[in-house]
Design a protein around this motif. Structure first.
Motif, short mmCIF file in Angstrom:
data_model
loop_
_atom_site.label_atom_id
_atom_site.label_comp_id
_atom_site.label_asym_id
_atom_site.label_seq_id
_atom_site.Cartn_x
_atom_site.Cartn_y
_atom_site.Cartn_z
N GLN A 191 0.81 -1.21 0.00
CA GLN A 191 0.00 0.00 0.00
C GLN A 191 0.85 1.26 0.00
OE1 GLN A 191 -2.18 -1.15 3.51
NE2 GLN A 191 -4.09 -1.23 2.33
N VAL A 192 1.99 1.21 0.68
CA VAL A 192 2.92 2.33 0.70
C VAL A 192 4.28 1.80 0.29
CG1 VAL A 192 4.08 4.06 2.09
CG2 VAL A 192 1.66 3.56 2.49
N GLN A 193 4.91 2.48 -0.63
CA GLN A 193 6.25 2.09 -1.08
C GLN A 193 7.22 3.24 -0.84
OE1 GLN A 193 3.57 1.97 -3.58
NE2 GLN A 193 3.05 0.03 -2.58
N LEU A 194 8.39 2.87 -0.39
CA LEU A 194 9.49 3.82 -0.24
C LEU A 194 10.62 3.36 -1.16
CD1 LEU A 194 9.74 4.37 3.62
CD2 LEU A 194 8.48 5.71 1.95
N VAL A 195 11.09 4.25 -1.99
CA VAL A 195 12.14 3.89 -2.93
C VAL A 195 13.30 4.86 -2.76
CG1 VAL A 195 12.77 3.60 -5.34
CG2 VAL A 195 10.48 2.95 -4.56
N GLU A 196 14.46 4.30 -2.40
CA GLU A 196 15.67 5.10 -2.28
C GLU A 196 16.40 5.16 -3.62
OE1 GLU A 196 15.49 2.59 1.62
OE2 GLU A 196 15.27 2.25 -0.53
N SER A 197 17.15 6.22 -3.80
CA SER A 197 18.00 6.35 -4.98
C SER A 197 19.18 7.25 -4.64
CB SER A 197 17.21 6.94 -6.16
OG SER A 197 16.72 8.23 -5.83
N GLY A 198 20.19 7.21 -5.51
CA GLY A 198 21.33 8.09 -5.34
C GLY A 198 22.58 7.44 -4.82
N GLY A 199 22.52 6.16 -4.48
CA GLY A 199 23.71 5.48 -4.01
C GLY A 199 24.67 5.19 -5.15
N GLY A 200 25.85 4.68 -4.78
CA GLY A 200 26.84 4.33 -5.79
C GLY A 200 28.24 4.38 -5.23
N LEU A 201 29.21 4.48 -6.13
CA LEU A 201 30.61 4.56 -5.74
C LEU A 201 30.97 6.00 -5.43
CD1 LEU A 201 32.28 2.23 -8.38
CD2 LEU A 201 31.89 1.73 -5.98
N VAL A 202 31.79 6.17 -4.41
CA VAL A 202 32.20 7.50 -4.03
C VAL A 202 33.70 7.50 -3.73
CG1 VAL A 202 31.60 7.13 -1.61
CG2 VAL A 202 31.73 9.46 -2.52
N GLN A 203 34.36 8.56 -4.06
CA GLN A 203 35.80 8.69 -3.83
C GLN A 203 36.07 9.44 -2.53
OE1 GLN A 203 37.37 10.43 -7.43
NE2 GLN A 203 37.43 8.44 -8.45
N PRO A 204 37.31 9.39 -2.05
CA PRO A 204 37.65 10.05 -0.78
C PRO A 204 37.22 11.51 -0.76
CG PRO A 204 39.50 8.77 -1.57
CD PRO A 204 38.47 8.73 -2.66
N GLY A 205 36.53 11.88 0.29
CA GLY A 205 36.08 13.25 0.44
C GLY A 205 34.92 13.64 -0.44
N GLY A 206 34.38 12.67 -1.17
CA GLY A 206 33.31 12.98 -2.09
C GLY A 206 31.97 13.14 -1.41
N SER A 207 30.96 13.43 -2.21
CA SER A 207 29.61 13.65 -1.71
C SER A 207 28.61 12.87 -2.53
CB SER A 207 29.25 15.14 -1.77
OG SER A 207 30.11 15.92 -0.97
N LEU A 208 27.53 12.51 -1.89
CA LEU A 208 26.39 11.90 -2.54
C LEU A 208 25.13 12.46 -1.91
CD1 LEU A 208 27.19 8.06 -2.80
CD2 LEU A 208 27.00 9.68 -4.70
N ARG A 209 24.09 12.49 -2.69
CA ARG A 209 22.79 12.89 -2.16
C ARG A 209 21.81 11.74 -2.38
NH1 ARG A 209 18.13 16.77 -4.17
NH2 ARG A 209 17.37 17.64 -2.18
N LEU A 210 21.36 11.19 -1.29
CA LEU A 210 20.37 10.12 -1.37
C LEU A 210 18.97 10.72 -1.31
CD1 LEU A 210 21.91 7.43 1.03
CD2 LEU A 210 22.40 7.87 -1.39
N SER A 211 18.10 10.10 -2.09
CA SER A 211 16.70 10.52 -2.10
C SER A 211 15.82 9.33 -1.75
CB SER A 211 16.31 11.04 -3.48
OG SER A 211 17.11 12.13 -3.87
N CYS A 212 14.69 9.63 -1.18
CA CYS A 212 13.71 8.60 -0.86
C CYS A 212 12.33 9.18 -1.10
CB CYS A 212 13.85 8.14 0.58
SG CYS A 212 12.55 7.02 1.13
N ALA A 213 11.57 8.51 -1.94
CA ALA A 213 10.23 8.99 -2.26
C ALA A 213 9.19 7.96 -1.82
CB ALA A 213 10.10 9.25 -3.75
N ALA A 214 8.17 8.45 -1.16
CA ALA A 214 7.07 7.59 -0.73
C ALA A 214 5.92 7.71 -1.71
CB ALA A 214 6.61 7.98 0.67
#
Length: 121
Positions: free
Chosen positions: A1-24
């Motif tokens: 009935q409710v789904q949560l889906v994450e996205s934005g993961g992956g490989l990251v280098q030293p000192g790098g940044s990522l932004r994860l998202s989650c939509a319901a």
């Protein structure tokens, strides 16, 4: 009935940044707290932090400065900005939301399936 889906993961280098998202999505009456957890290899499941519908945030540990959490109520989404990443941040990151559906009077927690963040040297 409710789904949560994450996205934005992956490989990251030293000192790098990522932004994860989650939509319901799904049959949603109201979303209360939304949050992020992670499971690193060989370590316990860990709460990173959470955010209320009014935008008030709390953190369980010391990640407050590096991992700010934000939310877009219009999109039923929560975000995790991950900065200055290190090998210790390698983990599967999970989204959580406390949701009330129209058919129920009480809210209950829902989980995404997780997104992998891997440190690449």
């Amino acid at each position: 009935q409710v789904q949560l889906v994450e996205s934005g993961g992956g490989l990251v280098q030293p000192g790098g940044s990522l932004r994860l998202s989650c939509a319901a999505s799904g049959s949603i009456y109201r979303i209360y707290d939304m949050g992020w957890y992670r499971q690193a290899p060989g370590k316990q499941f860990e709460l990173i932090g959470s955010i209320t519908g009014n935008g008030e945030t709390t953190w369980a540990g010391s990640l407050r400065d590096r991992f700010p959490i934000s939310r877009d109520n219009a999109k039923n989404a929560v975000y995790l900005q991950m900065n200055n990443l290190t090998p210790e941040d390698t983990a599967v990151y999970y989204c959580n939301a406390v949701v009330r559906i129209p058919a129920r009077e009480s809210a209950m927690p829902y989980w995404g399936r997780g997104t992998q963040v891997t440190f690449s040297s």
